[in-house]
Design a protein around this motif. Structure first.
Motif, PDB file in Angstrom:
ATOM      1  N   THR A 177       0.936  -1.229   0.088  1.00  0.00           N
ATOM      2  CA  THR A 177      -0.140   0.138   0.077  1.00  0.00           C
ATOM      3  C   THR A 177       1.061   1.245  -0.007  1.00  0.00           C
ATOM      4  O   THR A 177       1.821   1.312   0.629  1.00  0.00           O
ATOM      5  CB  THR A 177      -0.739  -0.033   1.335  1.00  0.00           C
ATOM      6  N   GLY A 200      -3.360  -0.429  -4.922  1.00  0.00           N
ATOM      7  CA  GLY A 200      -1.948  -1.174  -4.377  1.00  0.00           C
ATOM      8  C   GLY A 200      -1.162  -1.582  -5.369  1.00  0.00           C
ATOM      9  O   GLY A 200      -1.647  -1.799  -6.692  1.00  0.00           O
ATOM     10  N   GLN A 223       0.777  -4.808   2.828  1.00  0.00           N
ATOM     11  CA  GLN A 223      -0.428  -5.151   3.234  1.00  0.00           C
ATOM     12  C   GLN A 223      -1.087  -5.815   2.028  1.00  0.00           C
ATOM     13  O   GLN A 223      -1.209  -5.139   0.961  1.00  0.00           O
ATOM     14  CB  GLN A 223      -1.141  -3.643   3.458  1.00  0.00           C
ATOM     15  N   SER A 228      -6.410  -4.028   2.633  1.00  0.00           N
ATOM     16  CA  SER A 228      -6.322  -2.435   2.531  1.00  0.00           C
ATOM     17  C   SER A 228      -7.851  -1.859   2.287  1.00  0.00           C
ATOM     18  O   SER A 228      -7.898  -0.520   2.432  1.00  0.00           O
ATOM     19  CB  SER A 228      -5.573  -1.925   1.200  1.00  0.00           C
ATOM     20  N   ARG A 232     -10.508   2.205   3.668  1.00  0.00           N
ATOM     21  CA  ARG A 232     -11.043   2.890   2.754  1.00  0.00           C
ATOM     22  C   ARG A 232     -12.538   2.818   2.687  1.00  0.00           C
ATOM     23  O   ARG A 232     -13.295   3.805   2.224  1.00  0.00           O
ATOM     24  CB  ARG A 232     -10.628   2.271   1.284  1.00  0.00           C
ATOM     25  N   GLY A 251      -1.022  -1.158   9.608  1.00  0.00           N
ATOM     26  CA  GLY A 251      -1.062  -0.922   8.246  1.00  0.00           C
ATOM     27  C   GLY A 251      -2.365  -0.183   7.900  1.00  0.00           C
ATOM     28  O   GLY A 251      -2.343   1.079   7.146  1.00  0.00           O
ATOM     29  N   LYS A 252      -3.444  -0.202   8.813  1.00  0.00           N
ATOM     30  CA  LYS A 252      -4.741   0.719   8.376  1.00  0.00           C
ATOM     31  C   LYS A 252      -4.546   2.011   9.172  1.00  0.00           C
ATOM     32  O   LYS A 252      -5.120   3.194   8.613  1.00  0.00           O
ATOM     33  CB  LYS A 252      -5.957  -0.021   9.083  1.00  0.00           C
ATOM     34  N   GLN A 255      -2.665   3.997   6.562  1.00  0.00           N
ATOM     35  CA  GLN A 255      -3.576   4.380   5.491  1.00  0.00           C
ATOM     36  C   GLN A 255      -4.247   5.726   6.067  1.00  0.00           C
ATOM     37  O   GLN A 255      -4.557   6.611   5.243  1.00  0.00           O
ATOM     38  CB  GLN A 255      -4.772   3.279   5.235  1.00  0.00           C
TER      39      GLN A 255
END
Length: 443
Positions: A177, A200, A223, A228, A232, A251-252, A255
């Motif tokens: 990502t 990604g 990720q 991912s 979103r 990871g989130k 983001q």
């Protein structure tokens, strides 16, 4: 007789297999242990050992099928694993028979020098070397362990689970990502990657991640494409106060921070939070990091949006974690589902009127997805489910009847698969459109 010098990678791979199959220890726990199988291995040997162990686990039943005709009865576990490793190297990797058989005999001799095991290993693997590669090439995907498979077949049916097994056997490519999604074409070119519909990147043969262009400067993070999507699904978050309720390894969180949110990243584990902080530092992104129990966490001000990627059985991640089907008991998920329900209720309480909550699990089981959301809607009058039919990069076949996303390992087979995920968006009363309703702080 002198003790033979053992191939360190093969020896470590056997230790990893024993840890999973006999001691029910995950590969991650074993590789992280300071006195584990990797303690005296060089980095290249560690990587090779892990590749060998994961390969055997992905194809364990096929390995046993190659060995079965040449064994009157299964040998004891340590010798059985030496034979499995040898069969995998001969049949799947196409290694030279002389080297594989010689190394396997040395391993058997070190395991039990006074037994007949070295002779057995020598005889069986020579036969496998003659007949096995052709049989392997024609074999269907290896079946998952019976108890684990039974739990999935009960939900999905045999035909779909065969697709899961194909994904499990194939493994997973490396997904990234980007910190700045607008640079997808640039980084795809630099990395030799393809751009996915989700935005990604995907690399089929990545090598050592930390040596790839863009890693040191934090231009991206690892990720899976499916993982991912939950962040979103919150919609526009610029300026919004967002709680990532089970955040590590981050990871989130990354983001959401990259998308302009004011993120509070909460997790109960000190060790996992340390990884989250490392990821934030490498990428240059900012978040408030809190170590706390999500079931009891309290905030002075409700959040505009909350992301709850809840602890779960992780059944959707078998492409990346081939040890998991040997470790996970699907017969009783009551502790996990109770925790998920408690976290959902707490998240609803922490959300402002009109805010959006995304609930996600990397599970293939409705008890940890569809059933949880249905029960939460029943417990919280006024809470509404928000369809995710317009989420960019998603496919129509992923959408459930209620507007949630249900991803499976056999989806995107032509691209290399996806992790299994369930993702649902919920909104408190007063919801108009996230990012546009008055007072949201996100427009």
């Amino acid at each position: 007789m002198a003790t033979p010098a053992l191939d360190p990678a093969r020896a470590a791979a056997l230790a990893l297999l024993a840890g999973v199959l006999s001691e029910r220890m995950s590969l991650a726990d074993q590789t992280a242990h300071p006195k584990g199988p990797f303690a005296e291995c060089a980095p290249a040997e560690r990587a090779r050992a892990q590749r060998l162990a994961t390969g055997v686990l992905r194809h364990l039943r096929t390995c046993d099928q190659m060995l079965g005709p040449h064994l009157r009865m299964p040998p004891y576990p340590a010798i059985h694993n030496i034979l499995r490793l040898g069969a995998y190297e001969l049949c799947a990797l196409g290694e030279a028979p002389h080297g594989v058989v010689h190394a396997a005999v040395d391993l058997a001799r070190a395991e039990d020098p006074q037994s007949r095991a070295p002779g057995l290993v020598n005889a069986v693997l020579r036969k496998v070397a003659d007949l096995g590669p052709a049989l392997w090439a024609a074999a269907p995907p290896a079946q998952l362990p019976k108890p684990f498979r039974k739990g999935l077949v009960k939900v999905w049916g045999n035909k779909t689970v065969i697709g899961f097994e194909a994904a499990h056997g194939a493994g997973a490519p490396l997904d990234l990502t980007l910190r700045d999604p607008s640079e997808a074409a640039l980084w795809a070119d630099r990395l030799g990657a393809v751009v996915l519909p989700t935005g990604g990147l995907r690399l089929s043969d990545a090598g050592q991640v930390s040596q790839l262009p863009g890693y040191a400067e934090g231009a991206w993070w690892v990720q899976d494409a499916a993982a991912s999507l939950p962040a979103r699904a919150l919609g526009p978050v610029v300026g919004a106060r967002v709680l990532d309720l089970c955040a590590a390894p981050g990871g989130k969180t990354l983001q959401l921070a990259a998308a302009g949110a004011q993120v509070t990243a909460l997790d109960i584990s000190d060790a996992r939070v340390a990884r989250l902080r490392e990821n934030l530092a490498r990428t240059g992104l900012a978040a408030e990091v809190v170590i706390a129990d999500g079931l009891t966490y309290a905030a002075e001000t409700p959040f505009d949006a909350i992301l709850l990627d809840a602890p779960c059985s992780a059944t959707g991640t078998i492409r990346r974690h081939p040890d998991l089907p040997f470790l996970r008991d699907l017969s009783d998920l009551s502790d996990l589902t109770a925790l998920q329900a408690g976290l959902l209720d707490r998240a609803v309480g922490l959300l402002r009127p009109g805010g959006r909550l995304v609930f996600a699990t990397c599970s293939l089981l409705p008890a940890e997805g569809e059933d949880q959301v249905a029960a939460a809607l029943a417990r919280h009058p006024g809470l509404a489910q928000v369809p995710l039919s317009d989420l960019a990069g998603s496919a129509a076949e992923w959408l459930t009847d209620t507007g949630a996303l249900r991803l499976r390992p056999d989806f995107w087979a032509e691209r290399g698969g996806l992790d299994g995920f369930f993702i649902a968006a919920l909104a408190k009363p007063g919801y108009a459109r996230f990012g546009h309703d008055s007072g949201s702080g996100t427009s």
